[in-house]
Design a protein around this motif. Structure first.
Motif, PDB file in Angstrom:
ATOM      1  N   GLU A 126      92.036  88.140  70.945  1.00  0.00           N
ATOM      2  CA  GLU A 126      93.354  87.664  71.362  1.00  0.00           C
ATOM      3  C   GLU A 126      94.322  88.819  71.644  1.00  0.00           C
ATOM      4  O   GLU A 126      95.455  88.596  72.070  1.00  0.00           O
ATOM      5  CB  GLU A 126      93.993  86.777  70.272  1.00  0.00           C
ATOM      6  CG  GLU A 126      93.097  85.680  69.726  1.00  0.00           C
ATOM      7  CD  GLU A 126      92.672  84.723  70.818  1.00  0.00           C
ATOM      8  OE1 GLU A 126      93.527  84.376  71.638  1.00  0.00           O
ATOM      9  OE2 GLU A 126      91.477  84.360  70.864  1.00  0.00           O
ATOM     10  N   LEU A 127      93.876  90.017  71.342  1.00  0.00           N
ATOM     11  CA  LEU A 127      94.773  91.169  71.414  1.00  0.00           C
ATOM     12  C   LEU A 127      94.552  91.931  72.723  1.00  0.00           C
ATOM     13  O   LEU A 127      93.417  92.270  73.059  1.00  0.00           O
ATOM     14  CB  LEU A 127      94.450  92.089  70.217  1.00  0.00           C
ATOM     15  CG  LEU A 127      95.385  93.233  69.892  1.00  0.00           C
ATOM     16  CD1 LEU A 127      96.728  92.724  69.398  1.00  0.00           C
ATOM     17  CD2 LEU A 127      94.746  94.138  68.839  1.00  0.00           C
ATOM     18  N   TRP A 128      95.630  92.201  73.458  1.00  0.00           N
ATOM     19  CA  TRP A 128      95.514  93.009  74.677  1.00  0.00           C
ATOM     20  C   TRP A 128      95.506  94.479  74.259  1.00  0.00           C
ATOM     21  O   TRP A 128      96.450  94.941  73.626  1.00  0.00           O
ATOM     22  CB  TRP A 128      96.680  92.721  75.616  1.00  0.00           C
ATOM     23  CG  TRP A 128      96.583  93.512  76.886  1.00  0.00           C
ATOM     24  CD1 TRP A 128      97.423  94.503  77.293  1.00  0.00           C
ATOM     25  CD2 TRP A 128      95.589  93.393  77.914  1.00  0.00           C
ATOM     26  NE1 TRP A 128      97.015  95.011  78.494  1.00  0.00           N
ATOM     27  CE2 TRP A 128      95.886  94.348  78.906  1.00  0.00           C
ATOM     28  CE3 TRP A 128      94.467  92.571  78.082  1.00  0.00           C
ATOM     29  CZ2 TRP A 128      95.108  94.507  80.046  1.00  0.00           C
ATOM     30  CZ3 TRP A 128      93.706  92.737  79.226  1.00  0.00           C
ATOM     31  CH2 TRP A 128      94.025  93.693  80.194  1.00  0.00           C
ATOM     32  N   TYR A 139     105.463  93.396  76.315  1.00  0.00           N
ATOM     33  CA  TYR A 139     105.198  92.966  74.939  1.00  0.00           C
ATOM     34  C   TYR A 139     106.323  93.325  73.969  1.00  0.00           C
ATOM     35  O   TYR A 139     107.025  94.309  74.154  1.00  0.00           O
ATOM     36  CB  TYR A 139     103.873  93.581  74.458  1.00  0.00           C
ATOM     37  CG  TYR A 139     102.737  93.237  75.382  1.00  0.00           C
ATOM     38  CD1 TYR A 139     102.230  91.943  75.433  1.00  0.00           C
ATOM     39  CD2 TYR A 139     102.212  94.194  76.240  1.00  0.00           C
ATOM     40  CE1 TYR A 139     101.213  91.608  76.301  1.00  0.00           C
ATOM     41  CE2 TYR A 139     101.184  93.876  77.124  1.00  0.00           C
ATOM     42  CZ  TYR A 139     100.692  92.579  77.157  1.00  0.00           C
ATOM     43  OH  TYR A 139      99.694  92.259  78.029  1.00  0.00           O
ATOM     44  N   ARG A 140     106.442  92.498  72.930  1.00  0.00           N
ATOM     45  CA  ARG A 140     107.464  92.727  71.899  1.00  0.00           C
ATOM     46  C   ARG A 140     106.877  93.297  70.627  1.00  0.00           C
ATOM     47  O   ARG A 140     107.533  94.008  69.897  1.00  0.00           O
ATOM     48  CB  ARG A 140     108.121  91.420  71.445  1.00  0.00           C
ATOM     49  CG  ARG A 140     108.688  90.590  72.461  1.00  0.00           C
ATOM     50  CD  ARG A 140     108.916  89.165  71.947  1.00  0.00           C
ATOM     51  NE  ARG A 140     109.500  88.419  73.037  1.00  0.00           N
ATOM     52  CZ  ARG A 140     110.812  88.285  73.204  1.00  0.00           C
ATOM     53  NH1 ARG A 140     111.641  88.739  72.310  1.00  0.00           N
ATOM     54  NH2 ARG A 140     111.292  87.659  74.245  1.00  0.00           N
ATOM     55  N   LYS A 141     105.678  92.872  70.321  1.00  0.00           N
ATOM     56  CA  LYS A 141     105.089  93.307  69.059  1.00  0.00           C
ATOM     57  C   LYS A 141     103.775  94.028  69.349  1.00  0.00           C
ATOM     58  O   LYS A 141     102.824  93.402  69.837  1.00  0.00           O
ATOM     59  CB  LYS A 141     104.855  92.088  68.151  1.00  0.00           C
ATOM     60  CG  LYS A 141     104.808  92.451  66.699  1.00  0.00           C
ATOM     61  CD  LYS A 141     104.875  91.232  65.793  1.00  0.00           C
ATOM     62  CE  LYS A 141     104.667  91.655  64.350  1.00  0.00           C
ATOM     63  NZ  LYS A 141     104.446  90.553  63.459  1.00  0.00           N
ATOM     64  N   GLU A 156     100.924  91.100  69.855  1.00  0.00           N
ATOM     65  CA  GLU A 156     100.487  90.721  71.197  1.00  0.00           C
ATOM     66  C   GLU A 156      99.573  91.753  71.852  1.00  0.00           C
ATOM     67  O   GLU A 156      98.666  91.423  72.606  1.00  0.00           O
ATOM     68  CB  GLU A 156     101.706  90.531  72.102  1.00  0.00           C
ATOM     69  CG  GLU A 156     102.668  89.488  71.600  1.00  0.00           C
ATOM     70  CD  GLU A 156     104.064  89.748  72.106  1.00  0.00           C
ATOM     71  OE1 GLU A 156     104.593  88.874  72.804  1.00  0.00           O
ATOM     72  OE2 GLU A 156     104.616  90.829  71.816  1.00  0.00           O
ATOM     73  N   ALA A 157      99.886  93.023  71.581  1.00  0.00           N
ATOM     74  CA  ALA A 157      99.117  94.082  72.250  1.00  0.00           C
ATOM     75  C   ALA A 157      98.938  95.252  71.301  1.00  0.00           C
ATOM     76  O   ALA A 157      99.657  95.371  70.301  1.00  0.00           O
ATOM     77  CB  ALA A 157      99.843  94.533  73.508  1.00  0.00           C
TER      78      ALA A 157
END
Lengths: 223, 141
Positions: free
Chosen positions: A108-110, A19-21, A88-89
């Motif tokens: 939607e969030l891991w 993940y990036r964000k 993203e996570a």
């Protein structure tokens, strides 16, 4: 309070590798007090995760350090909705309840747990936490002078002592005082030794773990 | 080519190391030019995040200098700082930085010479490790 401890840092970096964000979400309640998931720990972890990514290389990591009043209530998570857009996570520094609420609030969030949730307990010295309650669902502390034998007796005896204690210490773990000796001393101080004659029948463990997740409904306060 | 001169952020307690650095100056003692002194009210004020931030901003090394054991103006700040530094060295390793880039020292305000020694010691150690990988990525040292 719920007592938790941080998961190993390499576990988190590994989990977040793709993940990036990433949001790092803390909780200002129990886990903040046990120095595992409060604002300070959130900032520290966010900073460390970014550094690790920079040192190891790979896609740049952007972290969002966030802390909510209580992660175990949707109304405190709701205000994060705008901020979490495009994230993203998340690492949740809440207890096991917080992690699940966060995941449920943002489908939607891991969500990755940043802590291992250990027990219901409290601090006994700076940097030391001990378990005090097993969450059995049927409190017996009125019979035992406010000392829980289920939790603090290694054998969880309802009718003690077992007789194995030596110099007031538990035979299973000499670091721990014998809960039943503590109970006896306390009852004696109040002149209530008679309570020791009370035979407690086997506990109804269905109240604790018998039928899947427990549910409490109180009609008088129900909305 | 110019020899690598490490940048070292030194968090110095107001009651000891900061005064010691001052004394080192008054004594005209030379210490490495790459030392960046940050005065703090107590070494116990230096949170882990602050140290990480110094590395994030490109420091090649960080030193935390507090009072001698038993001499803390706030009783235990220096001991707390030392524990924190020890703990953080492990995290640095996991981040991928050499733990030797971070060190804790204890000294008194009268130890100007010792301050200069510490500064040299740290600068030499960090010079041996080379520039921080974070510095290389932020701005060429």
């Amino acid at each position: 309070m719920i007592v938790a401890k941080p998961k190993p840092f390499p576990f988190l970096t590994e989990q977040l590798r793709p993940y990036r964000k990433v949001a790092v979400v803390g909780c200002e309640t129990c886990v903040a007090v046990c120095l595992a998931g409060g604002e300070r720990e959130v900032r520290r972890l966010a900073q460390a995760l970014e550094l690790e990514r920079r040192v190891r290389g790979g896609v740049e990591l952007l972290t969002l350090p966030l802390t909510v009043k209580r992660q175990c209530e949707y109304e405190y998570l709701e205000p994060l909705r705008e901020t979490l857009k495009g994230v993203e996570a998340a690492v949740s520094l809440g207890c096991g309840v917080g992690v699940q609420y966060l995941a449920a609030a943002f489908p939607e969030l891991w969500v990755v747990p940043g802590l291992d949730t250990l027990m219901a307990g409290g601090p006994t010295a700076l940097g030391v936490w001990e378990e005090y309650c097993r969450l059995c669902g049927e409190c017996l502390l009125h019979l035992t002078g406010g000392i829980c034998p289920l939790t603090r007796c290694a054998k969880g005896l309802l009718n003690g002592p077992c007789g194995g204690a030596s110099e007031g210490r538990c035979e299973v773990n000499p670091e721990v005082p014998c809960a039943w000796i503590l109970i006896y001393e306390r009852l004696r101080r109040f002149g209530k030794e008679e309570l020791l004659r009370h035979l407690t029948p086997p506990k109804n463990w269905q109240l604790a773990q018998g039928r899947g997740p427990r549910k409490l409904v109180r009609e008088e306060v129900r909305g | 080519m110019k020899e690598f001169e490490p940048i070292i952020v030194a968090f110095c307690c107001h009651y000891c190391a900061y005064a010691a650095a001052d004394l080192a100056g008054s004594l005209r003692l030379e210490y490495p030019p790459g030392i960046r002194i940050v005065e703090v009210p107590c070494s116990g004020r230096v949170e882990e995040e602050l140290i990480l931030k110094a590395f994030a901003e490109g420091a090649d090394g960080v030193l935390v200098a507090g009072c001698l054991e038993g001499d803390c103006h706030f009783q235990k700040g220096n001991i707390r700082a030392r524990k924190r530094v020890e703990h953080l060295r492990q995290l640095l390793k996991e981040i991928g930085l050499e733990p030797e880039r971070l060190a804790m020292y204890h000294l008194s305000s009268a130890m100007g010479r010792r301050f200069a020694e510490i500064a040299w010691e740290m600068a030499e150690k960090v010079a041996g490790l080379g520039p921080s990988p974070l510095r290389r990525r932020t701005r060429e040292g």
